[in-house]
Design a protein around this motif. Sequence first.
Motif, short mmCIF file in Angstrom:
data_model
loop_
_atom_site.label_atom_id
_atom_site.label_comp_id
_atom_site.label_asym_id
_atom_site.label_seq_id
_atom_site.Cartn_x
_atom_site.Cartn_y
_atom_site.Cartn_z
N TYR A 2 9.69 -43.24 42.62
CA TYR A 2 9.36 -44.66 42.51
C TYR A 2 8.50 -45.06 43.69
CZ TYR A 2 12.53 -45.12 38.65
OH TYR A 2 13.11 -44.98 37.43
N LEU A 3 7.35 -45.65 43.41
CA LEU A 3 6.40 -46.11 44.41
C LEU A 3 6.36 -47.63 44.30
CD1 LEU A 3 3.76 -43.37 43.65
CD2 LEU A 3 5.46 -43.38 45.49
N SER A 83 17.39 -45.90 31.15
CA SER A 83 16.84 -45.70 29.80
C SER A 83 15.34 -45.44 29.88
CB SER A 83 17.17 -46.87 28.88
OG SER A 83 16.59 -48.06 29.34
N TYR A 84 14.66 -46.07 30.83
CA TYR A 84 13.23 -45.81 31.03
C TYR A 84 13.01 -44.36 31.47
CZ TYR A 84 8.59 -46.14 33.20
OH TYR A 84 7.29 -45.93 33.58
N GLU A 85 13.82 -43.88 32.41
CA GLU A 85 13.71 -42.49 32.85
C GLU A 85 13.98 -41.52 31.70
OE1 GLU A 85 16.39 -42.16 36.13
OE2 GLU A 85 14.99 -43.11 37.53
N GLN A 89 11.45 -38.64 30.21
CA GLN A 89 11.84 -37.24 30.10
C GLN A 89 11.75 -36.73 28.66
OE1 GLN A 89 15.73 -37.05 31.91
NE2 GLN A 89 14.90 -37.18 33.96
N GLN A 90 12.18 -37.54 27.71
CA GLN A 90 12.20 -37.13 26.32
C GLN A 90 10.79 -37.05 25.72
OE1 GLN A 90 14.49 -39.60 23.69
NE2 GLN A 90 13.92 -38.43 21.89
N VAL A 97 5.24 -47.07 29.85
CA VAL A 97 5.65 -48.39 30.30
C VAL A 97 6.93 -48.77 29.56
CG1 VAL A 97 3.34 -49.16 30.96
CG2 VAL A 97 4.15 -49.56 28.64
N PRO A 98 7.81 -49.50 30.22
CA PRO A 98 9.11 -49.82 29.59
C PRO A 98 9.07 -51.06 28.72
CG PRO A 98 9.09 -50.62 31.83
CD PRO A 98 7.77 -49.93 31.60
#
Length: 131
Positions: A2-3, A83-85, A89-90, A97-98
């Motif tokens: 995370y930046l 859930s965003y991560e 990954q999936q 973007v979420p």
Amino acid sequence: LYLIQGDYFAKLEPCYAQFKDSIYLSFKEKVDGGLYFPSAKFVDGRMALYVAARLLEIEQGWLYNYFVFTDDDADFAKGDVRSYESFLQQWQPAIGVPGYVSRYPHRDEVEPITHFDFIVIGYHREAVEVL
């Protein structure tokens, strides 16, 4: 990784405080363990964070799959950070973007978009240098 960019570290959205894999850049105050770039413009701050991320990878000797650029006050309207991560990954998108409100009610997880806000955006490691 995370930046995170913002003006005051105290405003940092609580969901990001739990991650050890993050770099924080402030453009208004010095922060222990963070970068200080006074009066940085949006794009300048993001570029400084990108360079810091690449230097961290060299130092660690391993690479991150995603660089997630975000503002310090970003919040998720749909879902959460985990859930965003999982989505990243999936699906492994070049850019992820979420939680946008879907224009297509039959699509639950993924849809192509052409206009989005840069407040939270993840770049896959294979795409970040090209984009």
